[in-house]
Each structure stands twice: as structure tokens, then as C-alpha cells.
Design a protein around this motif. Sequence first.
Motif, PDB file in Angstrom:
ATOM      1  N   THR A 153      29.351 -13.455  -2.329  1.00 10.19           N
ATOM      2  CA  THR A 153      28.597 -14.566  -1.742  1.00 10.19           C
ATOM      3  C   THR A 153      27.145 -14.171  -1.507  1.00 10.19           C
ATOM      4  O   THR A 153      26.214 -14.942  -1.798  1.00 10.19           O
ATOM      5  N   ASP A 154      26.932 -12.958  -1.003  1.00 11.39           N
ATOM      6  CA  ASP A 154      25.567 -12.504  -0.746  1.00 11.39           C
ATOM      7  C   ASP A 154      24.792 -12.284  -2.041  1.00 11.39           C
ATOM      8  O   ASP A 154      23.602 -12.593  -2.131  1.00 11.39           O
ATOM      9  N   ARG A 176      36.722  -4.687  -8.874  1.00 14.25           N
ATOM     10  CA  ARG A 176      35.950  -5.522  -7.952  1.00 14.25           C
ATOM     11  C   ARG A 176      34.605  -5.904  -8.563  1.00 14.25           C
ATOM     12  O   ARG A 176      34.185  -7.066  -8.518  1.00 14.25           O
ATOM     13  N   GLU A 211      28.821  -5.140  -3.182  1.00 14.46           N
ATOM     14  CA  GLU A 211      28.405  -6.036  -2.112  1.00 14.46           C
ATOM     15  C   GLU A 211      29.207  -7.341  -2.159  1.00 14.46           C
ATOM     16  O   GLU A 211      29.891  -7.643  -3.142  1.00 14.46           O
ATOM     17  N   SER A 212      29.080  -8.134  -1.122  1.00 20.74           N
ATOM     18  CA  SER A 212      29.773  -9.417  -1.066  1.00 20.74           C
ATOM     19  C   SER A 212      29.327 -10.315  -2.224  1.00 20.74           C
ATOM     20  O   SER A 212      28.118 -10.500  -2.430  1.00 20.74           O
ATOM     21  N   THR A 258      33.307  -9.820  -9.567  1.00 20.43           N
ATOM     22  CA  THR A 258      32.059 -10.381  -9.049  1.00 20.43           C
ATOM     23  C   THR A 258      31.076 -10.678 -10.178  1.00 20.43           C
ATOM     24  O   THR A 258      30.430 -11.733 -10.197  1.00 20.43           O
TER      25      THR A 258
END
Length: 400
Positions: free
Chosen positions: A371-372, A260, A368-369, A264
Motif C-alpha cells: 500500500t505504501d 513477497r 515494504e508495505s 507486490t
Amino acid sequence: MDDETRYVQSNDRPVGSFDGLTAPIYRASTVVFPTASAFERRYEQFYDGYTYGLYGTPTSRVLEKALADLASASDTVLTPSGQSALTLTLSAFVHPGDRILVVDTCYGPVRAYCDQYLARLGVNVTYFDPGVGGRIDTLIDPRTRLILLESPGSNTMEFMDVPAIAAAARKRGCLVLMDNTWATSLLYKPHLHGVDVVVEALSKHAAGHGDVLMGAVTTVDRALFRRLKDMTRLVGLGVSADECSLVLRGLATLPVRMARAAETALKLAEWLHAQPSIARVLHPAFSDCPGHDLWRRDIGRSNGLFSVVPTKTAQPNINAFVDALRLFKIGASWGGTHSLVAPQDPTGARCATRWTEGRIVRFSVGLESPTDLLADLEQALPRLLRKIDPANPLLGEFVP
């Protein structure tokens, strides 16, 4: 039996046939023996059994075996930190009058140990270019005892030709020690490529939550393991069962966490690569990253760690950019669930090579996301291009 005695011995009970999915936590300093004779002969089981809590408990043995299996190694020694794992190994195998070769992009505290401690003991430390590959043979002389690798360098991401270096070292009778913290055994198994001793800072990817300090040394040679284990006894190194349990829990989620974070991180790196204030992105998937072809040949996967080099005009504003980030916390570690950022200056940390591109910003992407995290970079990045009045840096942008 008096209550005072019953309170003391209230937990001296067997657990019967109870079994769970995780290893129990065995907290112990003292290990007891059934007879006086067994106590007197306790060091016969020092390497694999139990003599004193400092040197191993059933919980630490489970972690040791797990790490050895994952690394395709025979044995593991656990230490209180990644730094202690490296210094323990150097202390166990290097003696006054020896010469060691150390990659120029090694972990900073290890360089300090070599320069401030080993050199004082009469050990000759020679640093070399991480891109040397098989040409390291030209640096090996009869006094050379050990070669220390770190691939990639955790700030500027230079990948090394580990198999070529290991092959050259084997021909000349040198030990090869490698810091494999970046890849972990999930992405790369140095023992399968000729490396004798592998060190990993379990504080990072393995534990994965920023709340554990621990290191590990794995070997494929029983004699090397015994020397390492003997050294832990001499200097009194040990780890707690509680922290071993936390690392074991972290190992169970390491593959999904790393995948993950890698996904990202690549998205963020690609976005940063397109920004005019960023001169270069140091991520192994980018073709201009040092050793990209070696990474593609030997590993082909990544994690959440990468760096960027701001442009020359943006260099003065690096701290303002870092301070403006909200989700990326400023910190020195990496490999955990929380995203971190750290400004670095590699210029003064080298002697065999030169770094001329200025300061860098290193990111450790967490869970964390995406997108964020991207939004956080977007809101902070304009700080890199602001013109700052040198007389009043806290007032921000000014018009010349």
C-alpha cells in the motif's frame, strides 16, 4: 607462562560438543598444521580441505556446499562479487585466439571486460540476439570456446531458450556459462537444462539486505571446478567468513522474501500498466514481455524486479519522476529488502540488437508495505506528464 603468551593464545581452545542452528564463523588467514610434513603436503588438500584462509574456511565450505546442493551442482567457487565470478570464469576457460559468443543483453560491466580486456588479449567476442534460441548453431565455428547467457537481461527482461542453446552448444563442444542471478536456483536450475557453469551475484537475492558483496560459480564437472579453483589461487580471490555467514543467513529467508517481493511487484506492475504515461511494462508475467512464453514454460514464477517504458512525451520527465519517489531509493542493485529505482538507457549498450523505445525505469521491489509503495508511485507519477520549461527545468510545470 607469561601473560603476554596467555593473551595471544587465549582463544586457542576447542568448542567441545557445542552445536547450534547456524554455522560458526571461522575467521582465519593462517591455517596451522600438526607436522612439518603435513605443511609441505598442504596443497594436496587445496580443492576440498584447508591450506590458507584465502582459499576457504569451514564457514565458506558450508556456504559452498549449500549453493551446490541448491543448484543441483557438484561444486561451488566463491568470489568477492558477481562481476569477479563472471570474469574469473571467462579467464579460466578462454585463451587468446578463442572466440566467445555473448548475449547482447549481458551485464554491462561484463561487456566492458570483454571489449576492453579479452579483446586486447586476442579473444574474438561476438554478441548475439537473446532470442536466437537453437539458431545459435549458425554462429558457432571451430574457434568458439564458450557461450555466455544471461536470462533474463536484468534491464529489459528478455528471456532466452536456454535448453535449446545448451543443446546446440553441446553438439559443437562449446561450454555454456549462464548468469542466473535474476532467478537464483530457487526459480531455475540451469544445470538441469544443459548449462555447464552457472554464476550468481550473491550480493542480490541470496544475501538480500544490501550489505554484502559476493559471487558464486557452480559446476557439474569436477575438472571445470578444479580449473576455476586454480584460477582463484593465481589471482588471489577469496571471501571472508563473516560475509559467508551473512549469505547463509540470507538463504534461509530467500524463498519468503522473493515470494513477497514478487507478489507486490506484480501488483505495482499491473497498476503502472494502466497509467497513460507508461507505454510498456517489462515484467515476465505480461504477454508482450520478450520471451514470455519461454518464461512460462521454464519458470512460471518471478521476483521483485521489473522495468517500465514511459511514453515518448513522458521521456523528458523520467528523472523528475524518479527524484520525486520517497520510498524507492535510487540505486543500481536489486533483490534486497529495500525497494530501489534506477533510470536506464539501454540504447547504447547493444550492438547485435537495437533498443528503440527510449529510456526505462527499473524497479526492484522490496519488503515494504504494498500500500505504501503504491502510494509512493501515485504521488510521483504526475511528474511524468508535467511540461517542463527546458530553459528552467528546476521550476517545474509551465504553461506554453
